[in-house]
Design an enzyme around this catalytic site. Structure first.
Site, PDB file in Angstrom:
ATOM      1  N   GLU A 117       0.856  -1.185   0.000  1.00 43.82           N
ATOM      2  CA  GLU A 117       0.000   0.000   0.000  1.00 43.82           C
ATOM      3  C   GLU A 117       0.894   1.237   0.000  1.00 43.82           C
ATOM      4  O   GLU A 117       1.970   1.217   0.607  1.00 43.82           O
ATOM      5  CB  GLU A 117      -0.900   0.015   1.231  1.00 43.82           C
ATOM      6  CG  GLU A 117      -1.751   1.273   1.374  1.00 43.82           C
ATOM      7  CD  GLU A 117      -2.560   1.279   2.660  1.00 43.82           C
ATOM      8  OE1 GLU A 117      -3.075   0.211   3.049  1.00 43.82           O
ATOM      9  OE2 GLU A 117      -2.666   2.355   3.289  1.00 43.82           O
ATOM     10  N   GLU A 122      -2.804  11.237   3.586  1.00 43.73           N
ATOM     11  CA  GLU A 122      -3.589  10.667   4.683  1.00 43.73           C
ATOM     12  C   GLU A 122      -3.447  11.565   5.915  1.00 43.73           C
ATOM     13  O   GLU A 122      -2.402  11.610   6.548  1.00 43.73           O
ATOM     14  CB  GLU A 122      -3.135   9.246   5.023  1.00 43.73           C
ATOM     15  CG  GLU A 122      -4.013   8.600   6.084  1.00 43.73           C
ATOM     16  CD  GLU A 122      -3.528   7.229   6.513  1.00 43.73           C
ATOM     17  OE1 GLU A 122      -4.361   6.414   6.917  1.00 43.73           O
ATOM     18  OE2 GLU A 122      -2.297   6.989   6.455  1.00 43.73           O
TER      19      GLU A 122
END
Length: 228
Positions: A117, A122
């Site tokens: 990932e 984020e």
């Protein structure tokens, strides 16, 4: 793969993007995702800007309680580094919420396993962005960088570059406003297929309780270029 004009209108948008997560309407937080071709209260376009909106709204689905209704999208085409497509550039402009309980993200994750990932954007309830690279192999260190963003509620450009090195590995680079943040190798990334996901999740690891008022996450100029 995805042109900068994909947010110009709903018809164009739905040619390149799907609603929800690839696996359904929820993930790790407390927001239930909604969205389809006739539902644009939580996912909507205006002047080539896509807005994801989270609303406090207690809801239950399958016995699970959700504190918010929100929106997420993912690209219809998979990202895969191979001999035909050895390079990818993934970029976009974002205005993000940063108060406690808000969890906006812009990330790729493997379609068949986890990891790998890469978190391009984020935010977890603060002004710090988490630039993360989660490796496939346990003996290869994960790269994590928390960068304080001085004006996260203004437009900032986040980019990710993935370039084939050999039949197994890639070079990975994450940047903010054209400034490199992380450059690292991804071991075993070649021939892995990835989803690109953009979501406004809530609470979870971003803290709780989250906001009682509506939360907005703005996106524009999102594009994927292969063989850039």
């Amino acid at each position: 793969m995805i042109p900068q004009s994909s947010f110009s209108n709903y018809s164009n948008f739905e040619s390149y993007w799907n609603y929800l997560y690839p696996w359904g309407p929820s993930h790790k937080g407390t927001a239930l995702m909604l969205g389809n071709s006739s539902y644009h209260e939580h996912i909507y376009l205006n002047n080539s800007v896509l807005t994801l909106k989270a609303t406090r709204n207690n809801h239950k689905l399958g016995g699970k309680k959700f504190n918010y209704l929100s929106g997420t999208i993912y690209a219809k085409k998979h990202i895969e580094v191979n001999s035909q497509y050895p390079n990818y550039s993934i970029c976009g402009d974002f205005k993000v919420p940063t108060i406690k309980g808000t969890w906006p993200a812009f990330w790729i994750t493997c379609t068949t396993s986890w990891p790998p990932e890469v978190d391009i954007l984020e935010f977890k309830g603060s002004t710090f962005n988490n630039f993360n690279i989660f490796q496939i192999h346990k003996n290869v260190p994960t790269s994590i960088d928390r960068t304080n963003i001085s004006s996260p509620n203004d437009w900032n450009t986040f980019c990710f570059y993935m370039d084939r090195i050999n039949n197994n590995d890639v070079s990975l680079s994450l940047s903010l406003n054209n400034m490199s943040i992380i450059t690292h190798n991804g071991t075993g990334f070649v021939l892995k297929q990835f989803w690109l996901i953009i979501d406004l999740q809530m609470e979870g690891s971003s803290g709780n309780p989250g906001p009682s008022s509506d939360t907005f996450y703005y996106l524009r100029n999102v594009k994927i270029i292969s063989n850039y």
